[in-house]
Write a protein that holds these residues in place. Structure first.
Motif, PDB file in Angstrom:
ATOM      1  N   THR A 131     -18.988   9.087 -24.030  1.00 36.43           N
ATOM      2  CA  THR A 131     -18.650   7.768 -23.680  1.00 36.43           C
ATOM      3  C   THR A 131     -17.163   7.402 -23.777  1.00 36.43           C
ATOM      4  OG1 THR A 131     -18.786   7.085 -25.757  1.00 36.43           O
ATOM      5  CG2 THR A 131     -20.793   7.007 -24.471  1.00 36.43           C
ATOM      6  N   GLY A 132     -16.717   6.189 -23.394  1.00 39.59           N
ATOM      7  CA  GLY A 132     -15.216   6.005 -23.420  1.00 39.59           C
ATOM      8  C   GLY A 132     -14.659   5.159 -22.290  1.00 39.59           C
ATOM      9  N   ILE A 133     -13.487   4.678 -22.298  1.00 38.87           N
ATOM     10  CA  ILE A 133     -13.046   3.795 -21.173  1.00 38.87           C
ATOM     11  C   ILE A 133     -12.920   4.691 -19.991  1.00 38.87           C
ATOM     12  CG2 ILE A 133     -12.011   2.195 -22.768  1.00 38.87           C
ATOM     13  CD1 ILE A 133      -9.229   3.417 -21.971  1.00 38.87           C
TER      14      ILE A 133
ATOM     15  N   ALA B 209     -20.487  -1.736 -24.107  1.00 42.31           N
ATOM     16  CA  ALA B 209     -19.252  -2.028 -23.771  1.00 42.31           C
ATOM     17  C   ALA B 209     -18.812  -2.537 -22.636  1.00 42.31           C
ATOM     18  CB  ALA B 209     -18.411  -0.667 -24.084  1.00 42.31           C
ATOM     19  N   SER B 210     -19.214  -2.461 -21.412  1.00 42.64           N
ATOM     20  CA  SER B 210     -19.153  -3.131 -20.037  1.00 42.64           C
ATOM     21  C   SER B 210     -19.348  -4.530 -20.139  1.00 42.64           C
ATOM     22  CB  SER B 210     -19.755  -2.399 -19.023  1.00 42.64           C
ATOM     23  OG  SER B 210     -19.222  -3.259 -17.807  1.00 42.64           O
ATOM     24  N   ILE B 211     -20.576  -5.005 -20.578  1.00 40.11           N
ATOM     25  CA  ILE B 211     -20.829  -6.347 -21.001  1.00 40.11           C
ATOM     26  C   ILE B 211     -19.942  -7.079 -21.956  1.00 40.11           C
ATOM     27  CG2 ILE B 211     -22.685  -7.831 -21.844  1.00 40.11           C
ATOM     28  CD1 ILE B 211     -24.813  -5.594 -20.830  1.00 40.11           C
ATOM     29  N   ARG B 212     -19.694  -6.403 -22.984  1.00 37.68           N
ATOM     30  CA  ARG B 212     -18.536  -7.083 -23.874  1.00 37.68           C
ATOM     31  C   ARG B 212     -17.547  -7.347 -23.218  1.00 37.68           C
ATOM     32  NH1 ARG B 212     -19.559  -5.918 -30.416  1.00 37.68           N
ATOM     33  NH2 ARG B 212     -21.960  -6.043 -30.384  1.00 37.68           N
ATOM     34  N   ALA B 213     -16.690  -6.233 -22.598  1.00 39.51           N
ATOM     35  CA  ALA B 213     -15.740  -6.353 -21.936  1.00 39.51           C
ATOM     36  C   ALA B 213     -15.183  -7.277 -20.849  1.00 39.51           C
ATOM     37  CB  ALA B 213     -15.114  -4.975 -21.416  1.00 39.51           C
ATOM     38  N   HIS B 214     -16.583  -7.727 -20.477  1.00 36.83           N
ATOM     39  CA  HIS B 214     -16.579  -8.841 -19.298  1.00 36.83           C
ATOM     40  C   HIS B 214     -16.993 -10.289 -19.751  1.00 36.83           C
ATOM     41  CE1 HIS B 214     -17.045  -5.530 -16.442  1.00 36.83           C
ATOM     42  NE2 HIS B 214     -16.140  -6.328 -15.574  1.00 36.83           N
ATOM     43  N   GLY B 215     -17.229 -10.150 -21.344  1.00 35.31           N
ATOM     44  CA  GLY B 215     -17.676 -11.475 -21.869  1.00 35.31           C
ATOM     45  C   GLY B 215     -19.196 -11.902 -21.776  1.00 35.31           C
TER      46      GLY B 215
ATOM     47  N   LEU C 271      -8.950  -2.417 -19.171  1.00 39.41           N
ATOM     48  CA  LEU C 271      -8.958  -1.065 -19.971  1.00 39.41           C
ATOM     49  C   LEU C 271      -8.684  -1.395 -21.380  1.00 39.41           C
ATOM     50  CD1 LEU C 271      -6.885   1.438 -17.706  1.00 39.41           C
ATOM     51  CD2 LEU C 271      -9.565   1.493 -18.295  1.00 39.41           C
ATOM     52  N   THR C 272      -7.904  -2.457 -21.821  1.00 37.42           N
ATOM     53  CA  THR C 272      -7.943  -2.562 -23.073  1.00 37.42           C
ATOM     54  C   THR C 272      -8.952  -3.452 -23.834  1.00 37.42           C
ATOM     55  OG1 THR C 272      -5.218  -2.885 -22.898  1.00 37.42           O
ATOM     56  CG2 THR C 272      -6.188  -4.050 -24.827  1.00 37.42           C
ATOM     57  N   ALA C 273      -9.539  -4.392 -23.058  1.00 38.47           N
ATOM     58  CA  ALA C 273     -10.839  -5.021 -23.365  1.00 38.47           C
ATOM     59  C   ALA C 273     -11.998  -4.033 -23.472  1.00 38.47           C
ATOM     60  CB  ALA C 273     -11.108  -6.209 -22.353  1.00 38.47           C
ATOM     61  N   ALA C 274     -11.947  -2.966 -22.624  1.00 31.23           N
ATOM     62  CA  ALA C 274     -13.202  -2.101 -22.905  1.00 31.23           C
ATOM     63  C   ALA C 274     -12.789  -1.053 -24.183  1.00 31.23           C
ATOM     64  CB  ALA C 274     -13.138  -1.162 -21.528  1.00 31.23           C
TER      65      ALA C 274
ATOM     66  N   ARG D  24     -14.928  -0.193 -29.765  1.00 25.28           N
ATOM     67  CA  ARG D  24     -14.713   0.008 -31.201  1.00 25.28           C
ATOM     68  C   ARG D  24     -15.526  -1.144 -32.061  1.00 25.28           C
ATOM     69  NH1 ARG D  24      -9.286   0.524 -29.621  1.00 25.28           N
ATOM     70  NH2 ARG D  24      -9.031  -1.783 -29.950  1.00 25.28           N
ATOM     71  N   THR D  25     -15.984  -2.051 -31.340  1.00 25.04           N
ATOM     72  CA  THR D  25     -16.612  -3.323 -31.939  1.00 25.04           C
ATOM     73  C   THR D  25     -18.326  -3.061 -31.757  1.00 25.04           C
ATOM     74  OG1 THR D  25     -16.776  -4.566 -29.990  1.00 25.04           O
ATOM     75  CG2 THR D  25     -14.795  -4.831 -31.552  1.00 25.04           C
ATOM     76  N   LEU D  26     -18.745  -2.111 -31.216  1.00 25.15           N
ATOM     77  CA  LEU D  26     -20.357  -1.827 -30.987  1.00 25.15           C
ATOM     78  C   LEU D  26     -20.694  -1.523 -32.332  1.00 25.15           C
ATOM     79  CD1 LEU D  26     -20.394   0.177 -27.730  1.00 25.15           C
ATOM     80  CD2 LEU D  26     -20.916  -2.101 -27.903  1.00 25.15           C
TER      81      LEU D  26
END
Length: 248
Positions: free
Chosen positions: A20-22, A115-121, A169-172, A177-179
């Motif tokens: 996994t990763g950005i 992570a994708s969902i979180r990065a999209h809010g 990329l920064t949001a992802a 890290r917050t998962l």
């Protein structure tokens, strides 16, 4: 940094490992390499690309004159499509692993969707996604390839097949890290060359992959080096490893 998975030989079969990763962290390159390394070590493995369709939707958006997939179909629709497509891809990969007995090397897994969902809010969508993905077992090893977003951005621009913003990329990176699963990840520094990253990954899989220390003195150089000549002269016999398979 998660602990190394060095353990004694003869442990359980490696059923699935996830990377996994950005975007731009090198997941696809390292997943292919790992599947090949496991197969060469006598543990047949299959590469599975568990994409969610976001890149395809982004290309479609550009053709239709929209800046990105979210502007084309809306955030909620994009997250729904991505969640469903990735769910189907993971389900097929796990089924293939069960039927064939090969190790599934996952290029992306459920954590990538969260992570994708979180990065999209879209926190509401994360609860729904987790409910649907709960049926999938956790891979025995989940690697998080950690890379600076600026380096990831440069890699994406060099490959020239798609585009990601620094903001995304920064949001992802923050999202991973917050998962809640983050403490269980094996975090690998992916900022070096592909060979360096491959060595770091292999160092955490010594239960299933041999190291130079495991090779008997008479075994000759490690894979990739020259074979010792046979005692009677002539051309050494070549033993080809089992091929690593790939699934889209």
């Amino acid at each position: 940094m998660a602990r190394s998975l060095r353990t004694r030989r003869g442990g359980p079969r490696l059923r699935a490992v996830a990377l996994t990763g950005i975007d731009g962290s090198g997941k696809t390159t390292q997943a292919h390499r790992l599947a090949e390394a496991l197969t060469a070590a006598g543990r047949p493995a299959t590469y599975h690309r568990n994409a969610g369709g976001r890149r395809w939707l982004g290309r479609l958006a550009h053709r239709l004159g929209r800046p990105d997939a979210q502007r084309l179909v809306g955030r909620n629709a994009m997250l729904a499509v991505e969640s469903v497509l990735r769910w189907l891809a993971i389900a097929l990969a796990l089924l293939s692993c069960l039927v064939t007995g090969r190790t599934a090397v996952m290029d992306r897994y459920s954590a990538c969707q969260y992570a994708s969902i979180r990065a999209h809010g879209g926190q509401r969508w994360e609860r729904l996604a987790r409910a649907g993905y709960r049926i999938f077992p956790a891979p025995q090893v989940t690697f998080l390839l950690a890379v600076d977003p600026a380096e990831a951005y440069r890699r994406i621009e060099r490959r020239g097949t798609d585009h990601e913003s620094m903001r995304w990329l920064t949001a992802a990176a923050t999202a991973y890290r917050t998962l809640p699963e983050y403490p269980t990840f094996v975090v690998v520094d992916a900022g070096g060359s592909p060979d360096e990253v491959s060595r770091r990954i292999r160092a955490h899989l010594t239960e299933w992959l041999p190291t130079d220390d495991d090779r008997p003195a008479s075994a000759g150089p490690p894979p990739g080096g020259a074979d010792p000549p046979p005692a009677g002269g002539g051309t050494p016999e070549r033993i080809d490893p089992l091929p690593a398979q790939a699934r889209p």
